[in-house]
Design a protein around this motif. Structure first.
Motif, PDB file in Angstrom:
ATOM      1  N   GLY A   1      42.761  49.785  36.417  1.00 39.24           N
ATOM      2  CA  GLY A   1      43.232  49.408  37.763  1.00 39.24           C
ATOM      3  C   GLY A   1      41.953  48.587  38.603  1.00 39.24           C
ATOM      4  N   LEU A   2      41.098  48.284  37.828  1.00 41.61           N
ATOM      5  CA  LEU A   2      40.016  47.696  38.350  1.00 41.61           C
ATOM      6  C   LEU A   2      40.155  46.202  38.355  1.00 41.61           C
ATOM      7  CD1 LEU A   2      36.960  49.595  36.713  1.00 41.61           C
ATOM      8  CD2 LEU A   2      38.326  49.955  38.899  1.00 41.61           C
ATOM      9  N   ILE A   3      40.990  45.499  37.357  1.00 36.12           N
ATOM     10  CA  ILE A   3      41.115  44.086  37.667  1.00 36.12           C
ATOM     11  C   ILE A   3      42.795  43.940  37.300  1.00 36.12           C
ATOM     12  CG2 ILE A   3      38.610  43.574  37.117  1.00 36.12           C
ATOM     13  CD1 ILE A   3      39.908  42.958  34.104  1.00 36.12           C
ATOM     14  N   GLU A   4      43.311  42.767  37.430  1.00 38.22           N
ATOM     15  CA  GLU A   4      44.607  42.298  37.162  1.00 38.22           C
ATOM     16  C   GLU A   4      44.389  41.012  36.513  1.00 38.22           C
ATOM     17  OE1 GLU A   4      47.143  42.440  40.532  1.00 38.22           O
ATOM     18  OE2 GLU A   4      45.767  41.339  41.407  1.00 38.22           O
ATOM     19  N   ARG A   5      45.334  40.540  35.560  1.00 39.03           N
ATOM     20  CA  ARG A   5      45.582  39.502  35.033  1.00 39.03           C
ATOM     21  C   ARG A   5      46.484  38.747  35.661  1.00 39.03           C
ATOM     22  NH1 ARG A   5      44.468  40.237  28.767  1.00 39.03           N
ATOM     23  NH2 ARG A   5      43.919  42.472  28.690  1.00 39.03           N
ATOM     24  N   LYS A   6      46.456  37.487  35.884  1.00 36.72           N
ATOM     25  CA  LYS A   6      47.209  36.434  36.639  1.00 36.72           C
ATOM     26  C   LYS A   6      47.645  35.189  35.621  1.00 36.72           C
ATOM     27  CE  LYS A   6      46.202  38.135  41.178  1.00 36.72           C
ATOM     28  NZ  LYS A   6      45.849  37.676  42.576  1.00 36.72           N
ATOM     29  N   SER A   7      48.660  34.767  35.689  1.00 31.91           N
ATOM     30  CA  SER A   7      48.973  33.388  34.897  1.00 31.91           C
ATOM     31  C   SER A   7      48.724  32.353  36.014  1.00 31.91           C
ATOM     32  CB  SER A   7      50.294  33.171  34.212  1.00 31.91           C
ATOM     33  OG  SER A   7      51.443  33.429  35.353  1.00 31.91           O
ATOM     34  N   CYS A   8      48.219  31.149  35.399  1.00 39.60           N
ATOM     35  CA  CYS A   8      48.253  29.881  36.543  1.00 39.60           C
ATOM     36  C   CYS A   8      49.505  29.308  36.659  1.00 39.60           C
ATOM     37  CB  CYS A   8      47.092  28.904  35.585  1.00 39.60           C
ATOM     38  SG  CYS A   8      46.726  27.492  36.768  1.00 39.60           S
ATOM     39  N   SER A   9      49.985  29.139  37.856  1.00 34.95           N
ATOM     40  CA  SER A   9      51.118  28.370  37.994  1.00 34.95           C
ATOM     41  C   SER A   9      51.132  27.102  37.697  1.00 34.95           C
ATOM     42  CB  SER A   9      51.345  28.430  39.538  1.00 34.95           C
ATOM     43  OG  SER A   9      50.610  27.878  40.350  1.00 34.95           O
ATOM     44  N   GLN A  10      50.099  26.336  37.739  1.00 35.61           N
ATOM     45  CA  GLN A  10      49.959  24.755  37.031  1.00 35.61           C
ATOM     46  C   GLN A  10      49.897  24.658  35.563  1.00 35.61           C
ATOM     47  OE1 GLN A  10      47.844  25.988  39.367  1.00 35.61           O
ATOM     48  NE2 GLN A  10      48.781  25.074  41.195  1.00 35.61           N
TER      49      GLN A  10
ATOM     50  N   ARG B   1      50.590  27.365  32.504  1.00 36.96           N
ATOM     51  CA  ARG B   1      50.791  28.652  31.874  1.00 36.96           C
ATOM     52  C   ARG B   1      50.191  29.109  30.877  1.00 36.96           C
ATOM     53  NH1 ARG B   1      54.717  30.954  34.535  1.00 36.96           N
ATOM     54  NH2 ARG B   1      56.335  29.827  35.633  1.00 36.96           N
ATOM     55  N   ARG B   2      49.367  28.328  30.242  1.00 31.50           N
ATOM     56  CA  ARG B   2      48.438  28.856  28.980  1.00 31.50           C
ATOM     57  C   ARG B   2      47.159  29.393  29.413  1.00 31.50           C
ATOM     58  NH1 ARG B   2      47.749  23.212  26.380  1.00 31.50           N
ATOM     59  NH2 ARG B   2      47.939  22.725  28.548  1.00 31.50           N
ATOM     60  N   SER B   3      46.834  29.057  30.612  1.00 29.29           N
ATOM     61  CA  SER B   3      45.684  29.303  31.461  1.00 29.29           C
ATOM     62  C   SER B   3      45.980  30.852  31.859  1.00 29.29           C
ATOM     63  CB  SER B   3      45.171  28.518  32.502  1.00 29.29           C
ATOM     64  OG  SER B   3      44.837  27.408  31.995  1.00 29.29           O
ATOM     65  N   LEU B   4      44.978  31.804  31.546  1.00 29.99           N
ATOM     66  CA  LEU B   4      45.051  33.090  32.232  1.00 29.99           C
ATOM     67  C   LEU B   4      43.743  33.314  32.931  1.00 29.99           C
ATOM     68  CD1 LEU B   4      46.751  35.697  31.899  1.00 29.99           C
ATOM     69  CD2 LEU B   4      45.164  36.488  30.078  1.00 29.99           C
ATOM     70  N   PHE B   5      44.149  34.015  34.236  1.00 30.13           N
ATOM     71  CA  PHE B   5      42.987  34.405  35.343  1.00 30.13           C
ATOM     72  C   PHE B   5      42.830  35.716  35.495  1.00 30.13           C
ATOM     73  CE2 PHE B   5      44.013  30.092  36.356  1.00 30.13           C
ATOM     74  CZ  PHE B   5      42.554  29.795  37.006  1.00 30.13           C
ATOM     75  N   VAL B   6      41.611  35.991  35.632  1.00 33.09           N
ATOM     76  CA  VAL B   6      41.504  37.721  35.745  1.00 33.09           C
ATOM     77  C   VAL B   6      41.063  37.743  37.157  1.00 33.09           C
ATOM     78  CG1 VAL B   6      40.184  39.740  35.166  1.00 33.09           C
ATOM     79  CG2 VAL B   6      41.014  38.019  33.583  1.00 33.09           C
ATOM     80  N   ALA B   7      41.407  38.811  38.054  1.00 31.48           N
ATOM     81  CA  ALA B   7      41.286  38.874  39.442  1.00 31.48           C
ATOM     82  C   ALA B   7      40.786  40.452  39.767  1.00 31.48           C
ATOM     83  CB  ALA B   7      42.414  38.512  40.453  1.00 31.48           C
ATOM     84  N   LEU B   8      39.919  40.533  40.579  1.00 31.01           N
ATOM     85  CA  LEU B   8      39.181  41.835  40.921  1.00 31.01           C
ATOM     86  C   LEU B   8      40.362  42.738  41.931  1.00 31.01           C
ATOM     87  CD1 LEU B   8      36.745  43.282  40.560  1.00 31.01           C
ATOM     88  CD2 LEU B   8      35.858  42.370  42.512  1.00 31.01           C
ATOM     89  N   THR B   9      40.756  43.695  41.651  1.00 31.01           N
ATOM     90  CA  THR B   9      41.476  44.603  42.541  1.00 31.01           C
ATOM     91  C   THR B   9      40.823  45.211  43.792  1.00 31.01           C
ATOM     92  OG1 THR B   9      41.551  46.676  41.419  1.00 31.01           O
ATOM     93  CG2 THR B   9      43.013  45.012  40.718  1.00 31.01           C
ATOM     94  N   ASP B  10      41.206  45.849  44.809  1.00 25.91           N
ATOM     95  CA  ASP B  10      40.619  46.634  45.797  1.00 25.91           C
ATOM     96  C   ASP B  10      39.780  47.667  45.068  1.00 25.91           C
ATOM     97  OD1 ASP B  10      41.409  44.791  47.670  1.00 25.91           O
ATOM     98  OD2 ASP B  10      43.271  46.247  48.269  1.00 25.91           O
ATOM     99  N   ALA B  11      40.464  48.348  44.093  1.00 25.16           N
ATOM    100  CA  ALA B  11      39.716  49.487  43.316  1.00 25.16           C
ATOM    101  C   ALA B  11      38.458  48.934  42.727  1.00 25.16           C
ATOM    102  CB  ALA B  11      40.708  50.222  42.397  1.00 25.16           C
TER     103      ALA B  11
END
Length: 138
Positions: free
Chosen positions: A89-98, A100-110
């Motif tokens: 629960g420390l990060i989450e993966r997100k796809s790029c809206s522009q 779809r092949r690109s994957l982003f990783v984002a920090l969660t509050d935890a």
């Protein structure tokens, strides 16, 4: 007959010896970081580095390929590490809206909280065990 090493060979040998010393210092420091961060915060040094890179990024999010370059891990090693951090629960993966092949990783509050808690430990270890790495060779 035995000939003395050429100037080039001596330079290469000195470079190889310095590389060996550098790798030894790096390995020793990584072992201490792994031990201290693991015992106090449940993080490896590499996991801490991912959290740090994300915390310092704009919007606490990075493209996976950029993150891999920043933490000096192969794409596959980073993918395994991201899976563990996501499971915790420390990060989450997100796809790029522009793209779809690109994957982003984002920090969660935890993840932000765990990073903030672990940062003083990492800095202490660097100060106590790694300050010699900052010294310039004579």
């Amino acid at each position: 007959m035995c000939y003395p090493p050429s100037m080039s060979a001596r330079t290469d040998d000195a470079l190889a010896a310095e590389w060996h010393r550098l790798m030894g210092r790096y390995q020793r420091l990584m072992c201490v970081l792994d031990r201290e961060l693991g015992a106090e915060h449940g993080l490896s040094a590499s996991e801490f580095e991912v959290l740090q890179q994300l915390e310092q990024a704009e919007e606490c999010s990075l493209r996976m390929s950029v993150l891999a370059d920043g933490v000096h891990l192969s794409q596959s090693a980073l993918s395994r590490l991201v899976t563990r951090l996501e499971r915790d629960g420390l990060i989450e993966r997100k796809s790029c809206s522009q793209d779809r092949r690109s994957l982003f990783v984002a920090l969660t509050d935890a993840g932000r909280t765990r990073y903030a808690d672990a940062r003083p430990t990492q800095r202490r270890v660097l100060r106590e065990e790694g300050s010699d790495c900052l010294e310039q060779p004579a």
